[in-house]
Design a protein around this motif. Structure first.
Motif, mmCIF file in Angstrom:
data_model
loop_
_atom_site.group_PDB
_atom_site.id
_atom_site.type_symbol
_atom_site.label_atom_id
_atom_site.label_comp_id
_atom_site.label_asym_id
_atom_site.label_seq_id
_atom_site.Cartn_x
_atom_site.Cartn_y
_atom_site.Cartn_z
ATOM 1 N N TRP A 138 4.816 -5.052 8.033
ATOM 2 C CA TRP A 138 4.871 -3.723 7.091
ATOM 3 C C TRP A 138 6.248 -2.972 7.451
ATOM 4 C CZ3 TRP A 138 1.800 -3.453 3.466
ATOM 5 C CH2 TRP A 138 0.303 -3.899 3.559
ATOM 6 N N LEU A 139 7.055 -2.659 6.184
ATOM 7 C CA LEU A 139 7.903 -1.893 6.082
ATOM 8 C C LEU A 139 7.911 -1.030 5.131
ATOM 9 C CD1 LEU A 139 10.799 -4.409 6.841
ATOM 10 C CD2 LEU A 139 10.163 -2.739 8.439
ATOM 11 N N VAL A 140 8.666 0.357 5.166
ATOM 12 C CA VAL A 140 8.586 1.266 4.268
ATOM 13 C C VAL A 140 9.677 0.787 3.176
ATOM 14 C CG1 VAL A 140 8.970 3.809 3.635
ATOM 15 C CG2 VAL A 140 7.799 3.038 5.665
ATOM 16 N N ASP A 141 9.231 0.734 1.892
ATOM 17 C CA ASP A 141 10.270 0.409 0.789
ATOM 18 C C ASP A 141 10.457 1.445 -0.092
ATOM 19 O OD1 ASP A 141 11.864 -1.849 -0.346
ATOM 20 O OD2 ASP A 141 10.214 -2.020 -2.085
ATOM 21 N N LEU A 193 0.802 -1.069 0.030
ATOM 22 C CA LEU A 193 -0.087 -0.096 -0.110
ATOM 23 C C LEU A 193 0.891 1.340 0.188
ATOM 24 C CD1 LEU A 193 0.038 0.417 3.370
ATOM 25 C CD2 LEU A 193 -2.184 -0.713 3.440
ATOM 26 N N GLU A 194 0.240 2.353 -0.466
ATOM 27 C CA GLU A 194 0.779 3.694 -0.407
ATOM 28 C C GLU A 194 0.121 4.470 0.860
ATOM 29 O OE1 GLU A 194 2.114 4.490 -4.763
ATOM 30 O OE2 GLU A 194 0.198 5.871 -4.171
ATOM 31 N N ILE A 195 1.045 5.186 1.476
ATOM 32 C CA ILE A 195 0.401 6.016 2.350
ATOM 33 C C ILE A 195 1.173 7.545 2.070
ATOM 34 C CG2 ILE A 195 0.329 6.576 4.894
ATOM 35 C CD1 ILE A 195 0.190 3.701 5.441
ATOM 36 N N THR A 196 0.228 8.201 2.104
ATOM 37 C CA THR A 196 0.484 9.832 1.798
ATOM 38 C C THR A 196 0.334 11.005 3.172
ATOM 39 O OG1 THR A 196 0.166 9.422 -0.584
ATOM 40 C CG2 THR A 196 0.372 11.630 -0.142
ATOM 41 N N PHE A 197 1.227 11.455 3.216
ATOM 42 C CA PHE A 197 1.163 12.430 4.294
ATOM 43 C C PHE A 197 1.412 13.953 3.432
ATOM 44 C CE2 PHE A 197 3.255 9.029 6.284
ATOM 45 C CZ PHE A 197 2.377 8.888 7.865
ATOM 46 N N PRO A 198 0.355 14.898 3.930
ATOM 47 C CA PRO A 198 0.863 16.414 3.471
ATOM 48 C C PRO A 198 1.730 16.877 4.397
ATOM 49 C CG PRO A 198 -1.592 16.179 4.654
ATOM 50 C CD PRO A 198 -1.036 14.800 4.525
ATOM 51 N N LEU A 245 4.322 13.967 1.102
ATOM 52 C CA LEU A 245 5.582 12.827 1.263
ATOM 53 C C LEU A 245 4.654 11.404 1.183
ATOM 54 C CD1 LEU A 245 8.160 11.629 2.579
ATOM 55 C CD2 LEU A 245 7.234 11.858 4.710
ATOM 56 N N ARG A 246 5.162 10.807 -0.127
ATOM 57 C CA ARG A 246 4.364 9.554 -0.149
ATOM 58 C C ARG A 246 5.358 8.397 0.024
ATOM 59 N NH1 ARG A 246 2.810 10.753 -5.206
ATOM 60 N NH2 ARG A 246 0.821 11.724 -4.229
ATOM 61 N N LEU A 247 4.886 7.439 0.936
ATOM 62 C CA LEU A 247 5.788 6.092 1.211
ATOM 63 C C LEU A 247 4.942 5.038 0.794
ATOM 64 C CD1 LEU A 247 6.075 7.070 5.165
ATOM 65 C CD2 LEU A 247 7.571 7.739 3.105
ATOM 66 N N ARG A 248 5.872 4.114 0.330
ATOM 67 C CA ARG A 248 5.284 2.690 -0.376
ATOM 68 C C ARG A 248 5.870 1.770 0.732
ATOM 69 N NH1 ARG A 248 8.375 -0.315 -3.486
ATOM 70 N NH2 ARG A 248 9.646 1.402 -4.083
ATOM 71 N N LEU A 249 4.536 1.234 1.086
ATOM 72 C CA LEU A 249 4.772 0.061 2.164
ATOM 73 C C LEU A 249 4.599 -1.293 1.497
ATOM 74 C CD1 LEU A 249 4.007 2.644 3.731
ATOM 75 C CD2 LEU A 249 4.068 1.026 5.729
ATOM 76 N N VAL A 250 5.332 -2.216 1.989
ATOM 77 C CA VAL A 250 5.253 -3.620 1.614
ATOM 78 C C VAL A 250 5.473 -4.657 3.092
ATOM 79 C CG1 VAL A 250 6.068 -3.462 -0.782
ATOM 80 C CG2 VAL A 250 7.969 -3.951 1.256
#
Lengths: 375, 183
Positions: B173-176, B151-156, B162-167
């Motif tokens: 769950w870790l940020v990739d 999934l993708e988690i986006t913070f304003p 700031l867009r984080l891609r997590l796997v």
């Protein structure tokens, strides 16, 4: 006796009229039907074809007239032209130009940024946001677009294997930024800019000395490659198969299937069974439903590519990052398939449904990765 | 009535003008029908119609060898190892460590490590936190599921997104991937 000629003459005239009408009607109808079917050919791919060159004519000079590119103003396009011309002078292949333009798009939106003053807590300047304190050059030098471009390329050339890395990995290796993923999203527009400013050079392969259009199986400078070494057997949404939302690439069993460009795997599964035993492990038929073993990959600008009917479970898993030309599976005939082939789809706007599907033939050709021609 | 028609037919057929008129009616009739069937006139303009589906009697099921699964995988239905944090918490912890520019390069990198994959950690090696292009979060995160365990988690943030891609390759769950987009 006076009435006998009339009945014989009249039927003859009627027969003549019927024959004439029938002939004319036949001519009209076949003509109309012909026009009807020819009208169907009006939507040819050529209308969306953006060019044919593969960089042979070289980059446009920076002091000449440059084309307009939607989101960017003349100054930004001139900066892109400088980046490309410096790359050509340094004898880098067009892949390097695409990487450099995409990097500057992320760092400065192609603006030659000055130091942002007191509210800037670091000393980054120019197109590539290079830092004088890190030995890139003086602030004055780094605000000369040609100098900044030269420094970028010199550093890129020190990165081992930069030509086969994903664009974002190559850019990050040079920039050491806090956002290693960020350059990927600019690859499509950067390729378009290089195509427009350098005679379609992003569709090319090879070094400057021997630029040529990418052949099947070669990765173009824009970072795209044909997913299998094969030709198109059955086209996209043809009259015979209006619901055929991809193309069938005819290839032998066990031929390698490659990711068409860099991205992340979002689906890797058997279409009809989410748990074992997988029906996709057996050859399919026209009575088997679905796409068999398949993979969906999400790319920059929410483009999705799909690869169907693999012979066994794909080599990649969901969430995995792949690069252009990385093997993802083997050709087979699982699912709704009567013979070995790769069913290949391209979707826009992140839409996995048939609504999002576009014709892969012109799409891939524009990116310098032709699939071949339909029979 | 029949007599009237007969009279009309014979008089029309006797004169050449009559025959010509009858033929004209036939021709216009046929062309008219053909045009009506073929739809609106678009002659002269070549419009790309990649999505247009031509009329056909071929069975829709038989021609489509694409995906049939009814609901494309949308929710991150993965089994997490017991006691591991939710994706949103991992992303929030990573984001606040990422924004902390006051640390030395070494300590900034070390603070990201528990929340990042080995691949991402390597790409962030040697990065000076001074170049982090934002200072603070400015709103709630938006979560976009991309697939099972992806999934993708986006913070304003104050300067953009700031867009984080997590796997979650090993049930955790870790940020990739880290992307920043200018506002």
């Amino acid at each position: 006796m006076t009435t006998t000629p009339a009945p014989t003459r009249r039927p003859r005239r009627v027969a003549l009229l019927v024959a004439l009408t029938a002939t004319l009607a036949l001519l009209c109808c076949t003509g109309g039907a012909g026009a009807f079917f020819l009208d169907g050919l009006g939507g040819d791919d050529n209308a969306t074809f953006t060019g044919t060159g593969c960089g042979l004519a070289g980059p446009l000079p920076i002091d000449g007239k440059l084309p307009k590119i939607s989101a960017y103003g003349p100054e930004q396009i001139r900066n892109a032209a400088i980046i490309i011309n410096v790359g050509a002078e340094l004898k880098l292949p067009p892949r390097g130009w695409v990487i450099a333009v995409a990097t500057a798009m992320q760092e400065s939106a192609l603006n030659n940024l000055p130091h942002l003053g007191a509210r800037n807590d670091h000393d980054s300047v120019g197109l590539f946001q290079q830092r004088p304190s890190q030995g890139w050059g003086t602030p004055e030098q780094l605000q000369d677009p040609a100098y900044a471009s030269r420094k970028f390329y010199q550093k890129l050339l020190t990165v081992n294997g930069w030509q086969t890395m994903t664009l974002t990995d190559a850019a990050q290796a040079v920039q050491r930024s806090a956002f290693p993923d960020a350059y990927a999203k600019h690859e499509p527009i950067a390729s378009q800019i290089v195509n427009l400013l350098a005679d379609g050079a992003a569709r090319a392969v090879g070094g400057l000395a021997a630029l040529q259009c990418a052949a099947i199986g070669q990765i173009s400078a824009s970072g795209w490659v044909s997913p299998v070494k094969a030709f198109v057997g059955s086209g996209f949404q043809t009259a015979d198969r209006p619901d055929h939302n991809g193309v069938d690439l005819i290839a032998a069993r066990e031929e390698k299937i490659y990711a068409a460009t860099a991205g992340q795997v979002i689906v890797s599964r058997c279409d009809t069974d989410s748990t074992p035993p997988y029906s996709c492990d057996r050859d399919g038929s026209v009575n088997t439903p679905g796409c068999g073993w398949y993979v969906d990959i999400l790319h920059a600008q929410s483009v999705i590519t799909r690869y169907c009917h693999m012979v066994r479970q794909p080599l990649v898993s969901v969430g995995q990052t792949v690069k252009a030309g990385q093997q993802i599976g083997f050709v087979g005939t699982s699912g709704h398939s009567s013979g070995e082939h790769l069913h290949f789809e391209v979707h826009l706007n992140g839409d996995r449904s048939s609504e999002g599907a576009v014709n892969p033939v012109p799409f891939m050709r524009e990116r310098g990765a032709p699939l071949g021609t339909a029979p | 009535m029949r007599r009237v028609l007969q009279l009309f037919a014979t008089s029309a057929l006797r004169s050449r003008v009559g025959v010509a008129i009858v033929l004209l009616v036939v021709v216009f009739g046929v062309v008219g029908v053909a045009r009506a069937v073929s739809g609106p006139d678009d002659s002269g303009t070549i419009v790309p119609q990649p999505q247009a589906q031509p009329e056909s009697t071929v069975s829709r099921v038989a021609s489509d060898d694409g995906v049939v699964e009814s609901a494309p995988v949308a929710s991150p239905t993965i089994t997490l190892s017991p006691g591991t944090p939710a994706a949103e918490d991992v992303a929030a912890a990573f984001a606040s460590a990422w924004l902390n520019q006051k640390l030395s390069a070494k300590r900034w990198h070390a603070a990201l490590l528990p929340h990042a994959t080995a691949e991402l950690a390597k790409k962030l090696e040697g990065v000076d936190p001074l170049v982090v292009p934002a200072e603070r979060l400015t709103g709630p995160a938006v979560v976009v599921p991309r697939g099972e365990g992806f999934l993708e988690i986006t913070f304003p943030v104050d300067t953009g997104h700031l867009r984080l891609r997590l796997v979650a390759p090993q049930g955790r769950w870790l940020v990739d991937g880290v992307d920043w987009e200018r506002a």
